[in-house]
Design a protein around this motif. Structure first.
Motif, PDB file in Angstrom:
ATOM      1  N   GLN A  55       0.667  -1.234   0.043  1.00 26.52           N
ATOM      2  CA  GLN A  55       0.071   0.056   0.146  1.00 26.52           C
ATOM      3  C   GLN A  55       0.792   1.403   0.116  1.00 26.52           C
ATOM      4  OE1 GLN A  55      -2.245  -1.003   3.272  1.00 26.52           O
ATOM      5  NE2 GLN A  55      -4.106  -1.478   2.309  1.00 26.52           N
ATOM      6  N   CYS A 109      -9.834   4.656  -2.955  1.00 26.25           N
ATOM      7  CA  CYS A 109     -10.294   3.348  -2.611  1.00 26.25           C
ATOM      8  C   CYS A 109      -9.815   2.861  -1.265  1.00 26.25           C
ATOM      9  CB  CYS A 109     -10.160   2.103  -3.367  1.00 26.25           C
ATOM     10  SG  CYS A 109     -11.502   2.298  -4.622  1.00 26.25           S
ATOM     11  N   LEU A 110      -8.211   3.305  -1.014  1.00 22.46           N
ATOM     12  CA  LEU A 110      -7.639   2.981   0.177  1.00 22.46           C
ATOM     13  C   LEU A 110      -8.055   3.859   1.069  1.00 22.46           C
ATOM     14  CD1 LEU A 110      -5.129   1.461   1.367  1.00 22.46           C
ATOM     15  CD2 LEU A 110      -3.734   3.674   0.724  1.00 22.46           C
ATOM     16  N   TYR A 111      -8.246   5.181   0.957  1.00 25.24           N
ATOM     17  CA  TYR A 111      -8.608   6.011   2.177  1.00 25.24           C
ATOM     18  C   TYR A 111     -10.247   5.737   2.508  1.00 25.24           C
ATOM     19  CZ  TYR A 111     -10.285  10.538   4.397  1.00 25.24           C
ATOM     20  OH  TYR A 111     -10.554  11.356   5.131  1.00 25.24           O
ATOM     21  N   ASP A 113     -11.765   2.575   2.156  1.00 27.90           N
ATOM     22  CA  ASP A 113     -11.680   1.484   2.230  1.00 27.90           C
ATOM     23  C   ASP A 113     -12.890   0.995   1.438  1.00 27.90           C
ATOM     24  OD1 ASP A 113     -10.804  -1.074   3.729  1.00 27.90           O
ATOM     25  OD2 ASP A 113     -12.237  -0.816   5.289  1.00 27.90           O
ATOM     26  N   SER A 116     -11.828  -4.497  -1.136  1.00 25.42           N
ATOM     27  CA  SER A 116     -10.951  -5.349  -0.234  1.00 25.42           C
ATOM     28  C   SER A 116      -9.415  -5.026  -0.486  1.00 25.42           C
ATOM     29  CB  SER A 116     -11.178  -6.830  -0.581  1.00 25.42           C
ATOM     30  OG  SER A 116     -10.972  -7.210  -1.910  1.00 25.42           O
ATOM     31  N   PRO A 117      -8.419  -5.399   0.234  1.00 25.02           N
ATOM     32  CA  PRO A 117      -7.131  -5.243   0.143  1.00 25.02           C
ATOM     33  C   PRO A 117      -6.716  -6.076  -1.452  1.00 25.02           C
ATOM     34  CG  PRO A 117      -7.377  -5.845   2.403  1.00 25.02           C
ATOM     35  CD  PRO A 117      -8.518  -6.140   1.718  1.00 25.02           C
ATOM     36  N   GLN A 120      -7.918  -3.642  -4.094  1.00 23.54           N
ATOM     37  CA  GLN A 120      -7.236  -2.479  -3.959  1.00 23.54           C
ATOM     38  C   GLN A 120      -5.922  -2.789  -5.036  1.00 23.54           C
ATOM     39  OE1 GLN A 120      -6.454  -1.270  -0.160  1.00 23.54           O
ATOM     40  NE2 GLN A 120      -8.593  -0.472   0.279  1.00 23.54           N
TER      41      GLN A 120
END
Length: 171
Positions: A55, A109-111, A113, A116-117, A120
């Motif tokens: 990430q 998307c990271l910010y 959430d 899913s990882p 991402q």
């Protein structure tokens, strides 16, 4: 008939601009960050380990992309008189917008959430695929710039300055 990539005045502005050097430095730095990040993403997707490192690497790659896009726009203004979509780099700039959109979508998307990882990381891979296409576009322009130079001065064929490196790659 083939239209030269640069007019003589544009070539002179390109060769005098400090932004050409900035782009020439940022492009390989961004590519190295990309390679490390790609390895970290693939490691996570294969083993499930190293999510945080992957990430962070995508964030760093995106920041490098933003830096090269901002400085590349300044370079384009210095050489062609407009910040984006100058004649010689129109389609590269169009594709750069997709590269920027996908990298920015990853950050969102990271910010938020929002995925899913693994999702991402797949989005990051899609962004990286567009980056590679865009980098290829700019490498092609570098080749054309060198061919232009050799047409005008055959003894200078290997001395041409880059159009400016990779935006998704650069200019």
């Amino acid at each position: 008939m083939y239209k030269a990539l640069y007019t003589e005045e544009e070539r002179q502005r390109r060769d005098r601009s400090v932004w050409t050097l900035v782009q020439a430095v940022l492009a390989p730095v961004q590519f190295l960050v990309f390679l490390v990040s790609l390895a970290l993403i693939l490691r996570y997707l294969v083993t499930g380990e190293g999510l945080f490192a992957a990430q962070v690497s995508v964030i760093l790659k995106t920041l490098a992309l933003y830096a090269i896009m901002v400085t590349g726009s300044i370079w384009e203004k210095a050489v062609f008189g407009r910040y984006l979509f100058a004649r010689p780099f129109f389609w590269e700039d169009v594709f750069s917008m997709l590269v920027l959109a996908l990298h920015t979508a990853y950050l969102l998307c990271l910010y938020l959430d929002a995925l899913s990882p693994a999702g991402q990381m797949l989005l990051a891979l899609a962004a990286y695929a567009t980056y590679l296409v865009n980098a290829g576009q700019f490498l092609w322009k570098l080749r054309l710039a060198r061919l232009d130079r050799s047409t005008q001065n055959p003894s200078a064929a290997g001395l041409a300055v880059a159009p400016a490196p990779l935006a998704g790659a650069s200019r």
